[in-house]
Design a protein around this motif. Structure first.
Motif, PDB file in Angstrom:
ATOM      1  N   GLU A   9      46.995  47.936  29.902  1.00  0.00           N
ATOM      2  CA  GLU A   9      46.974  46.776  29.019  1.00  0.00           C
ATOM      3  C   GLU A   9      46.660  47.158  27.572  1.00  0.00           C
ATOM      4  OE1 GLU A   9      44.227  43.957  30.720  1.00  0.00           O
ATOM      5  OE2 GLU A   9      45.662  43.309  32.235  1.00  0.00           O
ATOM      6  N   PRO A  10      47.482  48.018  26.970  1.00  0.00           N
ATOM      7  CA  PRO A  10      47.222  48.421  25.577  1.00  0.00           C
ATOM      8  C   PRO A  10      47.288  47.234  24.633  1.00  0.00           C
ATOM      9  CG  PRO A  10      49.430  49.063  26.267  1.00  0.00           C
ATOM     10  CD  PRO A  10      48.736  48.595  27.501  1.00  0.00           C
ATOM     11  N   LYS A  11      46.501  47.329  23.578  1.00  0.00           N
ATOM     12  CA  LYS A  11      46.489  46.268  22.571  1.00  0.00           C
ATOM     13  C   LYS A  11      47.776  46.286  21.760  1.00  0.00           C
ATOM     14  CE  LYS A  11      41.541  45.599  21.925  1.00  0.00           C
ATOM     15  NZ  LYS A  11      41.591  44.166  22.311  1.00  0.00           N
ATOM     16  N   LYS A  12      48.166  45.110  21.283  1.00  0.00           N
ATOM     17  CA  LYS A  12      49.320  45.040  20.407  1.00  0.00           C
ATOM     18  C   LYS A  12      48.972  45.618  19.040  1.00  0.00           C
ATOM     19  CE  LYS A  12      51.211  40.902  22.635  1.00  0.00           C
ATOM     20  NZ  LYS A  12      51.620  39.490  22.455  1.00  0.00           N
ATOM     21  N   ARG A  13      50.005  45.911  18.285  1.00  0.00           N
ATOM     22  CA  ARG A  13      49.798  46.452  16.945  1.00  0.00           C
ATOM     23  C   ARG A  13      49.029  45.463  16.086  1.00  0.00           C
ATOM     24  NH1 ARG A  13      54.508  48.365  12.645  1.00  0.00           N
ATOM     25  NH2 ARG A  13      53.097  49.456  11.203  1.00  0.00           N
ATOM     26  N   ARG A  14      48.014  45.978  15.396  1.00  0.00           N
ATOM     27  CA  ARG A  14      47.297  45.151  14.424  1.00  0.00           C
ATOM     28  C   ARG A  14      48.226  44.899  13.235  1.00  0.00           C
ATOM     29  NH1 ARG A  14      41.188  45.411  12.338  1.00  0.00           N
ATOM     30  NH2 ARG A  14      41.474  44.551  10.258  1.00  0.00           N
ATOM     31  N   THR A  15      48.372  43.655  12.857  1.00  0.00           N
ATOM     32  CA  THR A  15      49.346  43.320  11.823  1.00  0.00           C
ATOM     33  C   THR A  15      48.851  43.591  10.411  1.00  0.00           C
ATOM     34  OG1 THR A  15      48.597  41.016  11.879  1.00  0.00           O
ATOM     35  CG2 THR A  15      50.494  41.605  13.264  1.00  0.00           C
ATOM     36  N   ASP A  16      47.547  43.390  10.174  1.00  0.00           N
ATOM     37  CA  ASP A  16      47.013  43.654   8.841  1.00  0.00           C
ATOM     38  C   ASP A  16      46.326  45.026   8.830  1.00  0.00           C
ATOM     39  OD1 ASP A  16      45.199  42.448  10.652  1.00  0.00           O
ATOM     40  OD2 ASP A  16      43.750  42.183   9.038  1.00  0.00           O
ATOM     41  N   PRO A  17      46.281  45.699   7.691  1.00  0.00           N
ATOM     42  CA  PRO A  17      45.674  47.026   7.632  1.00  0.00           C
ATOM     43  C   PRO A  17      44.181  46.987   7.960  1.00  0.00           C
ATOM     44  CG  PRO A  17      46.999  46.597   5.680  1.00  0.00           C
ATOM     45  CD  PRO A  17      46.859  45.288   6.389  1.00  0.00           C
ATOM     46  N   TYR A  18      43.663  48.086   8.439  1.00  0.00           N
ATOM     47  CA  TYR A  18      42.219  48.206   8.636  1.00  0.00           C
ATOM     48  C   TYR A  18      41.538  48.218   7.265  1.00  0.00           C
ATOM     49  CZ  TYR A  18      43.241  49.357  13.484  1.00  0.00           C
ATOM     50  OH  TYR A  18      43.673  49.298  14.788  1.00  0.00           O
ATOM     51  N   PRO A  19      40.443  47.464   7.085  1.00  0.00           N
ATOM     52  CA  PRO A  19      39.825  47.306   5.756  1.00  0.00           C
ATOM     53  C   PRO A  19      38.929  48.499   5.389  1.00  0.00           C
ATOM     54  CG  PRO A  19      38.587  46.044   7.355  1.00  0.00           C
ATOM     55  CD  PRO A  19      39.758  46.637   8.106  1.00  0.00           C
ATOM     56  N   CYS A  20      39.505  49.678   5.396  1.00  0.00           N
ATOM     57  CA  CYS A  20      38.731  50.905   5.197  1.00  0.00           C
ATOM     58  C   CYS A  20      38.085  50.969   3.810  1.00  0.00           C
ATOM     59  CB  CYS A  20      39.629  52.122   5.394  1.00  0.00           C
ATOM     60  SG  CYS A  20      40.656  52.058   6.869  1.00  0.00           S
ATOM     61  N   ALA A  21      38.797  50.512   2.801  1.00  0.00           N
ATOM     62  CA  ALA A  21      38.332  50.658   1.418  1.00  0.00           C
ATOM     63  C   ALA A  21      37.315  49.602   1.008  1.00  0.00           C
ATOM     64  CB  ALA A  21      39.523  50.617   0.466  1.00  0.00           C
ATOM     65  N   THR A  22      37.031  48.640   1.903  1.00  0.00           N
ATOM     66  CA  THR A  22      36.119  47.560   1.517  1.00  0.00           C
ATOM     67  C   THR A  22      34.991  47.345   2.524  1.00  0.00           C
ATOM     68  OG1 THR A  22      37.675  45.995   2.526  1.00  0.00           O
ATOM     69  CG2 THR A  22      37.807  46.318   0.122  1.00  0.00           C
TER      70      THR A  22
END
Length: 429
Positions: free
Chosen positions: A387-400
């Motif tokens: 049951e893999p997760k679907k692709r995250r649509t928004d980027p990971y908020p690494c810079a904030t």
């Protein structure tokens, strides 16, 4: 507590580039070697991950020229959602509640079960549970009479809030502990490790027998996950690493005896499991206090196997580092060569791995920021095997806000040199 052994590499090693990563191998003078049987891992991996893992085995396994006479290379796996699908701690908690195996605390005072429990949570638990059993006796949480008590305990454990929404925990270090994780072994007070292993074995049998997607009713309001499965790819990898001469360990934020029961089927003995560990009475019964590590070596309930706490416990148990030094990153020769995890709770011990770091993608911010940034080429990402997760649509908020500091403040994810990791797109799903 088992005896630990200090591990060091005995001779200088040279770096060789392999498929975008750097592995340690023997100096040219040691290259002549009679081949021995090759250990291979199974299929079912994403992209070139199988090849990268095979390279790890080929370059560090006992068949390599530089291996004879030296300490085994260390590999460390997280457990829940890394080696198995779902959480064995949760499975055990639900079993304890359904079968009435949580004891009334001393004098009915729930604050004794966790230093981080808020007054609101202490009162809510007392109101729901106080009249059901004498101090030290099991609460009837699996019966209609104890349903409200089960609901309150499960709310505090599962949501970190009371049933009315009041915060249940306060005042903890977000990089060394998670009070709801710690609360499960603390609620095991009064039982022995052998008894807890029996409870965990019963929960294991139920959860392996249940069909994928099964749920269970806990108390009156909660429909909880009711199944667990081993990831065949991960158990095959563990067995392959051990066959190739690796020293394989489990580091988990579930209770020690619970993980011991589950790890057995993956070929990992209790002496290679590092879970949350209770202190005990002279009779071997668990107390509500937890063993410590680093500057809290004598126990302060504040350094469990969680983020930086996992680093401390691995340094302590695997490499024999004691005191404050156990909380620090060790020289490369005294660190694991391989690590596998799925969550931000695993980030420190994954970063410590010197050769390869396997991430099971569960869309966790800091972990995926660092894995996708992949500055040294030693991170590999794999979707969940079931049951893999679907692709995250928004980027990971690494810079904030991808990083959570000790006090809970959110901040940018920083590289070792202090530069900010830019936001990352989800590309392995």
């Amino acid at each position: 507590m088992h005896t630990t052994v200090r591990r060091t590499w005995a001779a200088p090693l040279a770096l060789v580039a392999v498929t975008g990563s750097a592995f340690l191998t023997a100096p040219p003078a040691q290259a002549a070697h009679t081949p021995c049987p090759r250990v291979t891992i199974g299929s079912g991996w994403y992209g070139d991950n199988r090849a990268r893992l095979q390279e790890l085995i080929d370059h560090y396994g006992s068949c390599r020229p530089h291996r004879p006479g030296r300490a085994k290379p260390v590999a460390v796996f997280d457990w829940d959602n890394t080696v198995v699908k779902n959480d064995v701690g949760d499975a055990t908690m639900f079993w304890l509640l359904r079968n009435g195996r949580i004891r009334q605390p001393a004098a009915g005072d729930w604050s004794t079960t966790s230093r981080h429990l808020t007054p609101a949570a202490t009162k809510a638990l007392a109101d729901a549970c106080a009249d059901l059993a004498r101090p030290g006796a099991p609460l009837p949480t699996g019966t209609p009479a104890g349903a409200a008590c089960a609901d309150e305990i499960n709310a505090v454990y599962g949501t970190a809030a009371t049933r009315t929404g009041a915060p249940a925990f306060a005042g903890w270090d977000r990089r060394t502990t998670e009070p709801s994780y710690a609360w499960l072994p603390q609620l095991m007070q009064g039982w022995t490790a052998r008894e807890i292993r029996g409870f965990a074995a019963a929960a294991r049998t139920e959860n392996l027998a249940a069909p994928v997607g099964a749920t269970q009713r806990v108390g009156t309001t909660t429909t909880a996950t009711g199944w667990v499965r081993y990831y065949d790819q991960q158990t095959d990898l563990i067995k392959g690493l051990r066959k190739a001469g690796f020293d394989v360990w489990i580091s988990s934020a579930s209770p020690q005896p619970v993980v011991e029961v589950w790890a057995r089927s993956a070929g990992i003995g209790a002496d290679h499991v590092i879970g949350i560990r209770n202190t005990t009475t002279n009779g071997g019964r668990f107390t509500a206090h937890l063993q410590g590590c680093g500057t809290t070596e004598d126990g302060a309930d504040t350094m469990i196997t969680y983020i930086d706490g996992k680093r401390c416990w691995i340094n302590k148990e695997v490499f024999g580092v004691r005191g404050a030094a156990a909380e620090q990153v060790q020289p490369a020769a005294r660190r694991q060569v391989f690590a596998a995890g799925d969550s931000d709770t695993d980030i420190s011990f994954l970063r410590d791995a010197t050769a390869l770091r396997l991430v099971v993608n569960r869309n966790k911010n800091e972990l995926m920021c660092r894995a996708y940034d992949n500055g040294d080429g030693r991170w590999i990402v794999n979707p969940m095997f079931i049951e893999p997760k679907k692709r995250r649509t928004d980027p990971y908020p690494c810079a904030t806000t991808g990083y959570v500091d000790h006090d809970g403040t959110k901040a940018p994810v920083l590289r070792a040199d202090g530069s900010v990791v830019p936001d990352q797109a989800d590309s392995v799903y």
